[in-house]
Design a protein around this motif. Structure first.
Motif, short mmCIF file in Angstrom:
data_model
loop_
_atom_site.label_atom_id
_atom_site.label_comp_id
_atom_site.label_asym_id
_atom_site.label_seq_id
_atom_site.Cartn_x
_atom_site.Cartn_y
_atom_site.Cartn_z
N GLY A 146 44.95 2.29 70.88
CA GLY A 146 45.02 2.28 72.33
C GLY A 146 44.69 3.64 72.94
N ARG A 147 45.16 4.70 72.29
CA ARG A 147 44.86 6.04 72.80
C ARG A 147 43.37 6.34 72.67
NH1 ARG A 147 48.52 11.07 70.93
NH2 ARG A 147 50.06 9.40 71.16
N ALA A 148 42.80 5.97 71.53
CA ALA A 148 41.36 6.19 71.33
C ALA A 148 40.54 5.38 72.33
CB ALA A 148 40.97 5.84 69.90
N ALA A 149 40.97 4.14 72.59
CA ALA A 149 40.24 3.29 73.54
C ALA A 149 40.28 3.87 74.94
CB ALA A 149 40.82 1.89 73.53
N LYS A 150 41.40 4.43 75.34
CA LYS A 150 41.50 5.05 76.66
C LYS A 150 40.55 6.25 76.76
CE LYS A 150 44.79 7.25 79.85
NZ LYS A 150 44.50 6.41 81.03
#
Length: 282
Positions: A146-150
């Protein structure tokens, strides 16, 4: 320490260039001073240790470097693994002719240091794990994805408010505006693909089985107010390593090497003493 540092590049076994800084021991250091390698956290670089290295003057020679995918080192495509990062460090030590060292890592670097100490036991004189964990938990893969996607969707700059409050307490951030700007610049200069690969690496990392094999002496240090790898995680890691309880640093969050470098230097000095006694007894 001596006023002289040596910057260079070393190749890994798969051809990635690692950018490093070697700081020799001071002239008044004891004969055959111990060697200390310091491994930085996710999406930062070796400047994480800029306040710790000067405090080692007269005690040790220091090696800091940018992990693959970070800073001025090569940024190959993933996937990455903590074991690969650990072998990168072994290759760097080979380049410098270092047989062994005290290995310390913060956050991501702490995972790398754990992997190195377990995979390269004979090259680990002692180990210090700072603001880190053996495992980020059952939702780790999804959390890091999720952090990478953001970051991919909104850009690395969108993560800065979260990162700064995660890394440091409010009072420290207010006292250190220049440091905050420098870290912002380092963080946003990362390659998105390398950042995503490193996030996936941390989401997959599980060092619980190998932690008991880490050679002694070993120590765990954590900021009292660490929200990323809180004291409970540090205590669990210390229990697995089995060489004494975690040390909790008051008034500190997730990047203790910058917020409280004296605590890190003191922990390293204690490991220097303990490893010296262990060497003399063997």
């Amino acid at each position: 320490m001596t006023g002289t540092t040596i910057d260079g590049e070393a190749p890994t076994r798969d051809g990635v260039a690692l950018s490093y800084t070697h700081t020799p021991a001071a002239r008044d250091a004891p004969p055959d001073p111990p060697r200390v390698v310091l491994v930085h956290s996710l999406a930062l670089d070796r400047s994480l240790w800029s306040r710790v290295v000067p405090l080692l003057a007269g005690r040790a020679e220091a090696l800091t470097y940018d992990c693959r995918g970070h800073g001025r080192s090569g940024r190959p495509q993933g996937p990455y693994s903590v074991e690969q990062f650990a072998d990168d460090l072994a290759d760097l030590m080979d380049h410098l002719g270092w047989r062994d060292a005290i290995v310390a890592g913060c956050s991501m670097g702490g995972c790398v240091a754990q992997a190195f100490a377990a995979r390269h036991r004979d090259r680990t004189r002692a180990a210090l794990f700072v603001d880190t964990t053996a495992w980020y938990g059952p939702t780790a893969a999804a959390d890091w994805a999720g952090r990478a996607a953001k970051a991919r969707r909104e850009g690395l700059g969108a993560l800065i408010p979260f990162q700064l409050t995660r890394w440091f307490g409010d009072a420290f951030r207010q006292r250190e505006p220049e440091l905050m700007e420098r870290l912002r610049a380092v963080f946003t200069a990362n390659d998105l693909s390398a950042y995503e690969a490193t996030c996936a690496m941390l989401g997959a990392a599980d060092l619980r089985a190998s932690a008991p094999t880490v050679p002694r002496p070993a120590a765990v240090l954590v900021g009292q107010d660490d929200l990323a790898t809180p004291p409970a995680m540090a205590r669990a890691l210390a229990d697995l390593v089995g060489d004494g309880p975690a040390t909790v640093v008051p008034g500190t969050r997730h990047l203790t090497p910058l917020e409280n470098p004296e605590a890190v230097a003191a922990a390293l000095a204690a490991l220097v003493r303990r490893s010296s006694r262990a060497g003399a007894a063997s």
